[in-house]
Design a protein around this motif. Structure first.
Motif, PDB file in Angstrom:
ATOM      1  N   ALA A 138       2.700 100.789  34.094  1.00  0.00           N
ATOM      2  CA  ALA A 138       4.625 100.015  34.764  1.00  0.00           C
ATOM      3  C   ALA A 138       4.481 100.568  35.990  1.00  0.00           C
ATOM      4  O   ALA A 138       4.519  99.742  36.558  1.00  0.00           O
ATOM      5  CB  ALA A 138       5.791 100.863  34.533  1.00  0.00           C
ATOM      6  N   GLN A 139       3.616 101.460  36.451  1.00  0.00           N
ATOM      7  CA  GLN A 139       3.700 102.090  38.199  1.00  0.00           C
ATOM      8  C   GLN A 139       2.639 100.714  38.994  1.00  0.00           C
ATOM      9  O   GLN A 139       1.269 100.510  38.591  1.00  0.00           O
ATOM     10  CB  GLN A 139       2.802 103.221  37.574  1.00  0.00           C
ATOM     11  CG  GLN A 139       3.578 104.123  36.806  1.00  0.00           C
ATOM     12  CD  GLN A 139       3.020 105.508  37.901  1.00  0.00           C
ATOM     13  OE1 GLN A 139       2.705 106.121  38.480  1.00  0.00           O
ATOM     14  NE2 GLN A 139       3.355 106.604  36.985  1.00  0.00           N
ATOM     15  N   PRO A 140       3.184 100.544  40.246  1.00  0.00           N
ATOM     16  CA  PRO A 140       2.490 100.086  40.815  1.00  0.00           C
ATOM     17  C   PRO A 140       0.917 100.054  41.110  1.00  0.00           C
ATOM     18  O   PRO A 140       0.177  98.759  41.002  1.00  0.00           O
ATOM     19  CB  PRO A 140       3.086  99.052  42.404  1.00  0.00           C
ATOM     20  CG  PRO A 140       4.846  99.265  41.759  1.00  0.00           C
ATOM     21  CD  PRO A 140       4.573 100.628  40.257  1.00  0.00           C
ATOM     22  N   TRP A 169      -0.467  99.595  27.113  1.00  0.00           N
ATOM     23  CA  TRP A 169      -0.601 100.905  26.420  1.00  0.00           C
ATOM     24  C   TRP A 169      -1.287 101.373  25.934  1.00  0.00           C
ATOM     25  O   TRP A 169      -1.625 101.366  24.761  1.00  0.00           O
ATOM     26  CB  TRP A 169       1.433 100.880  25.961  1.00  0.00           C
ATOM     27  CG  TRP A 169       1.941 100.271  27.108  1.00  0.00           C
ATOM     28  CD1 TRP A 169       2.681  99.136  26.661  1.00  0.00           C
ATOM     29  CD2 TRP A 169       3.137 100.982  28.405  1.00  0.00           C
ATOM     30  NE1 TRP A 169       3.896  98.860  28.058  1.00  0.00           N
ATOM     31  CE2 TRP A 169       4.007  99.944  28.392  1.00  0.00           C
ATOM     32  CE3 TRP A 169       2.418 102.249  28.672  1.00  0.00           C
ATOM     33  CZ2 TRP A 169       5.001 100.040  29.491  1.00  0.00           C
ATOM     34  CZ3 TRP A 169       3.974 102.450  30.130  1.00  0.00           C
ATOM     35  CH2 TRP A 169       4.588 101.548  29.868  1.00  0.00           C
ATOM     36  N   TYR A 170      -1.418 102.916  26.410  1.00  0.00           N
ATOM     37  CA  TYR A 170      -1.655 103.568  26.295  1.00  0.00           C
ATOM     38  C   TYR A 170      -1.497 104.925  25.988  1.00  0.00           C
ATOM     39  O   TYR A 170      -0.546 104.728  25.870  1.00  0.00           O
ATOM     40  CB  TYR A 170      -2.705 104.233  26.483  1.00  0.00           C
ATOM     41  CG  TYR A 170      -4.459 104.507  25.570  1.00  0.00           C
ATOM     42  CD1 TYR A 170      -4.528 105.642  24.801  1.00  0.00           C
ATOM     43  CD2 TYR A 170      -5.367 103.905  25.713  1.00  0.00           C
ATOM     44  CE1 TYR A 170      -5.886 106.003  24.191  1.00  0.00           C
ATOM     45  CE2 TYR A 170      -6.857 104.054  24.881  1.00  0.00           C
ATOM     46  CZ  TYR A 170      -6.348 105.685  24.257  1.00  0.00           C
ATOM     47  OH  TYR A 170      -7.790 105.945  23.551  1.00  0.00           O
ATOM     48  N   GLY A 171      -1.199 105.301  24.490  1.00  0.00           N
ATOM     49  CA  GLY A 171      -0.409 106.832  23.883  1.00  0.00           C
ATOM     50  C   GLY A 171      -0.781 107.956  23.896  1.00  0.00           C
ATOM     51  O   GLY A 171      -1.907 108.505  24.344  1.00  0.00           O
ATOM     52  N   ALA A 201       8.627 104.918  37.251  1.00  0.00           N
ATOM     53  CA  ALA A 201       8.521 103.716  36.826  1.00  0.00           C
ATOM     54  C   ALA A 201       9.223 102.896  35.686  1.00  0.00           C
ATOM     55  O   ALA A 201       9.847 101.907  35.623  1.00  0.00           O
ATOM     56  CB  ALA A 201       7.181 103.153  36.839  1.00  0.00           C
ATOM     57  N   CYS A 202       8.995 103.993  34.404  1.00  0.00           N
ATOM     58  CA  CYS A 202       9.376 103.448  33.418  1.00  0.00           C
ATOM     59  C   CYS A 202      11.012 103.479  33.527  1.00  0.00           C
ATOM     60  O   CYS A 202      12.022 103.042  32.853  1.00  0.00           O
ATOM     61  CB  CYS A 202       9.027 104.187  31.914  1.00  0.00           C
ATOM     62  SG  CYS A 202       6.740 103.596  32.284  1.00  0.00           S
ATOM     63  N   ARG A 259       7.207  93.143  28.603  1.00  0.00           N
ATOM     64  CA  ARG A 259       7.389  92.547  30.057  1.00  0.00           C
ATOM     65  C   ARG A 259       5.911  93.606  30.678  1.00  0.00           C
ATOM     66  O   ARG A 259       5.353  92.968  31.015  1.00  0.00           O
ATOM     67  CB  ARG A 259       8.356  93.380  30.168  1.00  0.00           C
ATOM     68  CG  ARG A 259       8.495  92.527  31.073  1.00  0.00           C
ATOM     69  CD  ARG A 259      10.083  93.339  32.480  1.00  0.00           C
ATOM     70  NE  ARG A 259      10.571  92.988  31.623  1.00  0.00           N
ATOM     71  CZ  ARG A 259      12.194  93.122  32.219  1.00  0.00           C
ATOM     72  NH1 ARG A 259      12.101  94.093  32.970  1.00  0.00           N
ATOM     73  NH2 ARG A 259      13.580  92.936  31.894  1.00  0.00           N
ATOM     74  N   VAL A 260       5.904  94.906  30.363  1.00  0.00           N
ATOM     75  CA  VAL A 260       5.311  95.548  31.101  1.00  0.00           C
ATOM     76  C   VAL A 260       3.727  95.182  30.666  1.00  0.00           C
ATOM     77  O   VAL A 260       2.555  94.267  31.654  1.00  0.00           O
ATOM     78  CB  VAL A 260       5.127  96.469  31.157  1.00  0.00           C
ATOM     79  CG1 VAL A 260       3.852  96.990  32.039  1.00  0.00           C
ATOM     80  CG2 VAL A 260       6.700  97.077  32.366  1.00  0.00           C
ATOM     81  N   ALA A 261       3.525  95.470  29.926  1.00  0.00           N
ATOM     82  CA  ALA A 261       1.922  94.868  29.160  1.00  0.00           C
ATOM     83  C   ALA A 261       1.468  93.330  29.353  1.00  0.00           C
ATOM     84  O   ALA A 261       0.678  93.039  29.744  1.00  0.00           O
ATOM     85  CB  ALA A 261       1.679  95.114  27.557  1.00  0.00           C
TER      86      ALA A 261
END
Length: 392
Positions: A138-140, A169-171, A201-202, A259-261
């Motif tokens: 999510a970070q620009p 996303w990685y988790g 950002a999140c 949305r981010v992904a």
């Protein structure tokens, strides 16, 4: 079906027989790592070594310094484990000379050194712990870095396509040195909760969806408290996430992450296509459950098949994950749905059943095969692969 084998450049460079050996398997393509995470890898046939230890994530080619000038986030060069200055290029040339198509293999949002050097780029869980292996997409600044890396690492000389891994996303889940986190077993619902990010950002993103980040963080912690006490939380599936978080918070968290992904995937594919020649194929390693994260990014099958030229689907547990992608192929479009099958016995693969597994995948609509991983497999495993691919 067309079959492709995964390889690392160090499987080929320095071994004059490697390219011909791979071609003799009966594959038509090699998916060759150009940007990869840290690993310790076996090379069972190489004349000069048996173990390669790649100490950190790196690109396996010379970077374009003009592209990265002035950027704080940039790719790392390989260390002394890289056999030459351009191992990807040398391996690709040898494989092409053996008659094989070469596609690049690009690992994106999985980079422990990036998290160590730039801690603020990492996913932050509900307890405030950072995951240095997992850049927050999510970070620009992270998004700009990953998009530029995708274009550079994918479009290498001689490559006819690319496969983007970890493009999402990685988790929490992560093969890690001397891992000690299995004391409490977590199903995929709890894994999702432990993978939610609470970086700045999140937190802003949740607020845009009218969700208070601290409310979500506390809900995650309350939902996981019984797992720490009981020693496990084995529930799986999205309904289990809704049960743990409540339907409203679950839906909002997934809406933000989706949305981010999606937008990252759209940007990465567009950047690759802008840099590539006509006809260059762009595939994503993908899982059809949008809330899953990791190397095979969770996606909406309908959406991703409208963005990329296709997907590579993990089938180690069976071919069932192929079905949602096959269902959403665009009419008249030649979308690739490739079944990724393990062929290394010692890593849980089953080369002995490859012919049957491939046939079952074809029945469910797979158009291609991916074989993980020809460089890591024993001679016995490769013999089984050769026999399976030569069956009529």
């Amino acid at each position: 079906m067309k079959a492709a084998a995964f390889l690392y450049p160090w499987d080929v460079v320095g071994d004059p027989d490697a390219a011909a050996r791979i071609a003799d398997l009966g594959v038509q393509q090699v998916t060759l790592a150009s940007a990869y995470h840290s690993t310790r890898a076996l090379t069972p046939r190489h004349p000069a070594h048996r173990i390669v230890t790649a100490a950190h994530a790196a690109v396996l080619y010379p970077v374009d310094e003009d592209r990265w000038a002035g950027r704080s986030l940039r790719p790392y060069a390989a260390g002394d484990w890289a056999p030459t200055a351009d191992p990807y290029g040398e391996a690709a040339e040898a494989l092409a000379a053996a008659g094989l198509d070469v596609h690049s293999w690009v690992v994106l949002a999985h980079n422990s050194r990036l998290g160590a050097d730039h801690p603020d780029t990492s996913v932050v869980n509900a307890y405030g712990d950072r995951y240095p292996w997992a850049p927050c997409i999510a970070q620009p600044a992270v998004r700009a870095y990953l998009t530029a890396l995708a274009a550079e690492a994918a479009v290498r000389p001689g490559a006819r396509g690319t496969e983007l891994e970890s493009c999402g996303w990685y988790g929490l889940a992560h093969l890690h040195a001397h891992d000690k986190i299995a004391g409490v077993g977590l199903g995929d619902a709890a894994q999702y909760l432990m993978s939610l990010c609470f970086c700045r950002a999140c937190r802003t993103g949740y607020a845009e969806l009218a969700v208070e980040a601290d409310e979500l963080r506390q809900a995650v912690r309350r939902a996981l408290d019984p797992a720490w006490a009981a020693g496990s939380s084995s529930e799986t599936g999205w309904p289990a996430v809704e049960k743990l978080l409540g339907p409203g918070l679950a839906a909002a968290s997934l809406a933000w992450r989706t949305r981010v992904a999606r937008t990252l995937q759209e940007s990465a594919v567009a950047a690759v296509r802008a840099a590539a020649p006509p006809g260059f194929q762009v595939l994503l390693h993908a899982d059809p459950s949008a809330y899953h994260c990791g190397a095979n990014a969770g996606v909406d099958p309908r959406h991703i098949l409208g963005v990329a030229d296709g997907v590579v689907v993990p089938c180690a547990g069976g071919p069932e994950l192929l079905a949602p992608f096959v269902e959403h192929r665009r009419p008249g479009a030649a979308s690739v749905v490739a079944a990724n099958l393990g062929v290394v016995s010692g890593m849980g693969g089953s080369p002995a059943t490859l012919a049957g597994d491939a046939a079952r995948a074809a029945e469910l609509g797979a158009s291609e095969l991916r074989l993980y991983h020809a460089g890591l497999a024993s001679d016995a495993d490769l013999g089984l692969v050769r026999a399976a691919l030569r069956q009529p």
